[in-house]
Design an enzyme around this catalytic site. Structure first.
Site, PDB file in Angstrom:
ATOM      1  N   ASP A 288       0.835  -1.270   0.054  1.00  0.00           N
ATOM      2  CA  ASP A 288       0.036   0.007  -0.221  1.00  0.00           C
ATOM      3  C   ASP A 288       0.885   1.176  -0.177  1.00  0.00           C
ATOM      4  O   ASP A 288       1.837   1.235   0.883  1.00  0.00           O
ATOM      5  CB  ASP A 288      -1.041   0.092   1.290  1.00  0.00           C
ATOM      6  CG  ASP A 288      -2.239   0.604   0.994  1.00  0.00           C
ATOM      7  OD1 ASP A 288      -2.437   1.671   0.983  1.00  0.00           O
ATOM      8  OD2 ASP A 288      -3.028  -0.054   1.085  1.00  0.00           O
TER       9      ASP A 288
ATOM     10  N   SER B 110      -6.857   3.747  -1.285  1.00  0.00           N
ATOM     11  CA  SER B 110      -7.004   2.580  -0.930  1.00  0.00           C
ATOM     12  C   SER B 110      -8.206   1.641  -1.330  1.00  0.00           C
ATOM     13  O   SER B 110      -8.297   0.480  -1.642  1.00  0.00           O
ATOM     14  CB  SER B 110      -6.555   2.120   0.478  1.00  0.00           C
ATOM     15  OG  SER B 110      -5.203   2.706   0.628  1.00  0.00           O
TER      16      SER B 110
ATOM     17  N   ARG C 272      -4.719  15.756   5.093  1.00  0.00           N
ATOM     18  CA  ARG C 272      -4.122  14.382   4.981  1.00  0.00           C
ATOM     19  C   ARG C 272      -4.126  14.053   3.514  1.00  0.00           C
ATOM     20  O   ARG C 272      -3.031  13.480   2.939  1.00  0.00           O
ATOM     21  CB  ARG C 272      -4.948  13.369   5.947  1.00  0.00           C
ATOM     22  CG  ARG C 272      -4.226  11.988   5.700  1.00  0.00           C
ATOM     23  CD  ARG C 272      -4.639  11.246   7.084  1.00  0.00           C
ATOM     24  NE  ARG C 272      -4.430   9.786   6.831  1.00  0.00           N
ATOM     25  CZ  ARG C 272      -4.105   9.058   7.722  1.00  0.00           C
ATOM     26  NH1 ARG C 272      -4.251   9.450   8.970  1.00  0.00           N
ATOM     27  NH2 ARG C 272      -4.128   7.813   7.577  1.00  0.00           N
ATOM     28  N   ASP C 273      -5.362  14.116   2.790  1.00  0.00           N
ATOM     29  CA  ASP C 273      -5.588  13.692   1.572  1.00  0.00           C
ATOM     30  C   ASP C 273      -5.087  14.907   0.675  1.00  0.00           C
ATOM     31  O   ASP C 273      -5.142  14.815  -0.652  1.00  0.00           O
ATOM     32  CB  ASP C 273      -6.814  13.117   1.092  1.00  0.00           C
ATOM     33  CG  ASP C 273      -7.205  11.922   1.682  1.00  0.00           C
ATOM     34  OD1 ASP C 273      -6.087  11.042   2.077  1.00  0.00           O
ATOM     35  OD2 ASP C 273      -8.137  11.666   2.560  1.00  0.00           O
TER      36      ASP C 273
ATOM     37  N   ARG D 134     -10.048  15.943  11.037  1.00  0.00           N
ATOM     38  CA  ARG D 134     -10.448  14.581  10.712  1.00  0.00           C
ATOM     39  C   ARG D 134     -10.012  13.624  11.867  1.00  0.00           C
ATOM     40  O   ARG D 134     -10.434  12.537  12.004  1.00  0.00           O
ATOM     41  CB  ARG D 134      -9.838  14.413   9.289  1.00  0.00           C
ATOM     42  CG  ARG D 134      -8.684  14.190   9.176  1.00  0.00           C
ATOM     43  CD  ARG D 134      -8.295  13.923   7.711  1.00  0.00           C
ATOM     44  NE  ARG D 134      -8.200  12.328   7.554  1.00  0.00           N
ATOM     45  CZ  ARG D 134      -8.338  11.761   6.312  1.00  0.00           C
ATOM     46  NH1 ARG D 134      -8.037  12.581   5.197  1.00  0.00           N
ATOM     47  NH2 ARG D 134      -8.400  10.452   6.130  1.00  0.00           N
TER      48      ARG D 134
ATOM     49  N   SER E 293     -16.819   4.497   3.217  1.00  0.00           N
ATOM     50  CA  SER E 293     -17.723   4.246   4.357  1.00  0.00           C
ATOM     51  C   SER E 293     -16.754   4.100   5.612  1.00  0.00           C
ATOM     52  O   SER E 293     -17.073   4.483   6.802  1.00  0.00           O
ATOM     53  CB  SER E 293     -17.961   2.822   4.215  1.00  0.00           C
ATOM     54  OG  SER E 293     -17.162   2.037   3.911  1.00  0.00           O
ATOM     55  N   ASP E 294     -15.455   3.908   5.767  1.00  0.00           N
ATOM     56  CA  ASP E 294     -14.576   3.302   6.786  1.00  0.00           C
ATOM     57  C   ASP E 294     -14.412   4.364   7.762  1.00  0.00           C
ATOM     58  O   ASP E 294     -14.335   4.363   9.011  1.00  0.00           O
ATOM     59  CB  ASP E 294     -13.241   2.669   6.409  1.00  0.00           C
ATOM     60  CG  ASP E 294     -12.486   3.670   5.566  1.00  0.00           C
ATOM     61  OD1 ASP E 294     -12.943   4.475   5.097  1.00  0.00           O
ATOM     62  OD2 ASP E 294     -11.152   3.350   5.635  1.00  0.00           O
TER      63      ASP E 294
ATOM     64  N   ASP F 251       1.970   3.490   2.882  1.00  0.00           N
ATOM     65  CA  ASP F 251       0.662   4.400   2.744  1.00  0.00           C
ATOM     66  C   ASP F 251       0.605   5.467   3.988  1.00  0.00           C
ATOM     67  O   ASP F 251       0.694   6.381   4.195  1.00  0.00           O
ATOM     68  CB  ASP F 251      -0.482   3.838   2.311  1.00  0.00           C
ATOM     69  CG  ASP F 251      -1.814   4.881   2.397  1.00  0.00           C
ATOM     70  OD1 ASP F 251      -1.530   5.796   1.726  1.00  0.00           O
ATOM     71  OD2 ASP F 251      -2.813   4.795   2.650  1.00  0.00           O
TER      72      ASP F 251
ATOM     73  N   HIS G  77      -1.861   2.211  -4.839  1.00  0.00           N
ATOM     74  CA  HIS G  77      -1.780   3.741  -5.382  1.00  0.00           C
ATOM     75  C   HIS G  77      -0.333   4.057  -4.760  1.00  0.00           C
ATOM     76  O   HIS G  77       0.175   3.303  -3.973  1.00  0.00           O
ATOM     77  CB  HIS G  77      -2.748   4.567  -4.689  1.00  0.00           C
ATOM     78  CG  HIS G  77      -2.958   4.619  -3.303  1.00  0.00           C
ATOM     79  ND1 HIS G  77      -2.171   5.257  -2.345  1.00  0.00           N
ATOM     80  CD2 HIS G  77      -3.705   3.976  -2.402  1.00  0.00           C
ATOM     81  CE1 HIS G  77      -2.543   4.890  -0.953  1.00  0.00           C
ATOM     82  NE2 HIS G  77      -3.115   4.078  -0.969  1.00  0.00           N
TER      83      HIS G  77
END
Length: 492
Positions: free
Chosen positions: A11, A61, A147-148, A177, A249-250, A387, A429
């Site tokens: 990852d 992911s 973060r993203d 977040r 969702s997670d 990751d 990714h």
């Protein structure tokens, strides 16, 4: 051919030109070096339309594992929701209109970011406009990202929300977040976000932009912004409705269950009556909430084909990526297939993973070695390090993370050879191969680019460049199983 097959997903390890900020090329990685020298390898695309995302959108992911497991390109919720906003169908959505008729004020929460991993700002603002046109007062609960996207980009997204402010649309709370989107049952974090959103705890007299600036001056970046209530906001009222606008969702499950669940055991909510709740997508099969974009059935998947052939399979990961090799890899299905075993290795309990860059890789490898010795027909394993450590922005730690993964890969390849397994090694990714930009600023987000794919299998001497959608057909070809018509072509 018909070989047992080991699929390894590293990852967050992708391909970029060598640089001092490329943790992959800077790492000492004898296993990878050996593969580059002797194994058939090619680049696979992991972003944009090649994985069902908008053009130029970085992969992630969830999308990567869905694409790998489905063996075809699945247009993701991000694309579907954007299209529904664009063509006006979301405004006419019967579920949305039904919810609107039952609620007075609308509390609209979501990750305020254009990262496209968990949410998109255009969805959040689009919903705010739809509900305001329907006559609702809309209270925005903005979750800052960092973060993203860049760790100090929230002011840009807050400005977009402020541009919409009117008599009907207001920013009510802000929360990083880290607090509002935990996924590992760290209920102390969720409790702080819950208190601010549900009750108006931690009030501040500062404006949204002033509050963010004050947090920056205290050394706190977007991911970790402390939850605060703004503009005199005092919490939910009995007639209110709550809408969560994230599509992934997670990291939605905990906060939505805390705010919307009739029964909840994560922490004591006191005397609390949850509001009527609307979810953007299906966050959990057990949730009773109406859903704007219900889950579409994805079948057949790689796991399904293997199971229906009467073969055994093992899915292995540590906590951070367990959902990805099970739920997402299996096309959004939680229940294991017949003869499908799963091993969950706990992720280390540390504040951030640069404090332990090896994470639980040795234990993940041990479980995989055990699986090969037991003779499972197919094994998929995820190493989370590239990751999760990449997200911290710590280059030295990311280099250590790659070296940890490389060590474990060496052990797995040795056992695979001994036990007669073919090996496909790829990533979902990139991330850790680009830890800083050209100006030297820290990067914590995924990269837009390709990942390497290596194949060690009988008779395979060359593979084509392609996409993650071609991994499952490649596994089936190696295992001597027919490829379903719904899947794409293999890599050789």
């Amino acid at each position: 051919m018909a070989q047992k097959t080991l699929l390894i997903i590293t990852d967050g390890i992708g391909h970029k030109p060598s640089s001092p900020h490329n943790a992959f090329t800077q790492a000492k990685k004898p296993t990878y070096d050996s593969l580059f020298a002797s194994a058939p390898h090619a680049l696979l695309s992991t972003h944009g339309l090649s994985v069902g995302l908008p053009e130029g959108q970085m992969g992630n992911s969830e999308v990567g594992h869905m694409c790998i497991g489905a063996g075809r390109i699945l247009y993701q919720d991000l694309v579907k929701i954007s299209l529904a906003l664009k063509d006006g169908s979301l405004e006419k959505n019967p579920t949305l209109l039904g919810f609107s008729s039952r609620a007075k004020r609308i509390h609209l929460a979501g990750l305020a970011s254009d990262g496209g991993v968990h949410s998109h700002m255009e969805h959040l603002l689009g919903l705010a406009q739809i509900f305001s046109r329907l006559g609702h007062e809309v209270l925005l609960h903005l979750i800052t990202d960092g973060r993203d996207v860049s760790p100090t980009s929230s002011k840009e997204f807050i400005a977009q929300a402020l541009a919409l402010e009117s008599d009907l649309i207001k920013i009510a709370t802000i929360s990083g977040r880290y607090y509002a989107m935990d996924r590992d049952k760290r209920w102390d974090r969720i409790k702080r976000a819950f208190g601010v959103i549900a009750r108006g705890d931690s009030p501040t007299s500062l404006t949204p932009q002033e509050y963010i600036q004050a947090q920056y001056q205290a050394g706190i970046t977007d991911e970790f912004i402390e939850p605060a209530a703004l503009g005199g906001y005092q919490g939910f009222e009995p007639s209110d409705g709550f809408v969560f606008a994230n599509f992934r969702s997670d990291r939605a499950r905990e906060i939505v269950s805390a705010l919307g669940g009739a029964s909840f055991e994560g922490f004591d909510r006191g005397a609390y009556q949850p509001p009527k709740t609307l979810a953007m997508t299906s966050y959990d099969d057990s949730f009773p909430f109406p859903i704007l974009f219900p889950k579409e059935k994805v079948e057949p998947t790689l796991a399904q084909v293997i199971s229906e052939a009467g073969l055994s399979q093992l899915h292995v990961a540590e906590t951070e990526k367990y959902a990805h090799v099970t739920f997402f890899f299996n096309g959004g299905i939680e229940t294991p297939w017949e003869n499908e075993s799963r091993v969950l290795i706990p992720s280390p309990s540390v504040a951030t993973y640069d404090l332990k860059p090896e994470m639980s890789a040795p234990e993940v490898a041990e479980a995989t070695l055990s699986g090969m010795r037991q003779g499972y027909d197919f094994i998929v394993v995820n190493f989370a390090n590239g990751d999760m450590v990449g997200h911290t922005g710590n280059t030295e730690a990311a280099i250590s993370a790659v070296e940890s993964v490389d060590r474990e890969l060496g052990r797995l390849l040795e056992e695979a050879k001994k036990s007669g397994y073919a090996v496909i090694l790829t990533s979902d990714h990139g991330n850790c191969e680009e830890m800083r930009d050209e100006r030297g600023s820290m990067l914590t987000n995924h990269t837009v680019g390709e990942v390497w794919c290596f194949i060690l299998a009988q008779g395979v001497t060359e593979i084509r460049e392609g996409g993650l959608n071609q991994v499952a057909p490649t596994v089936l070809k190696i295992m001597g199983l027919p490829t379903p018509k719904e899947m794409d072509s293999p890599l050789f």
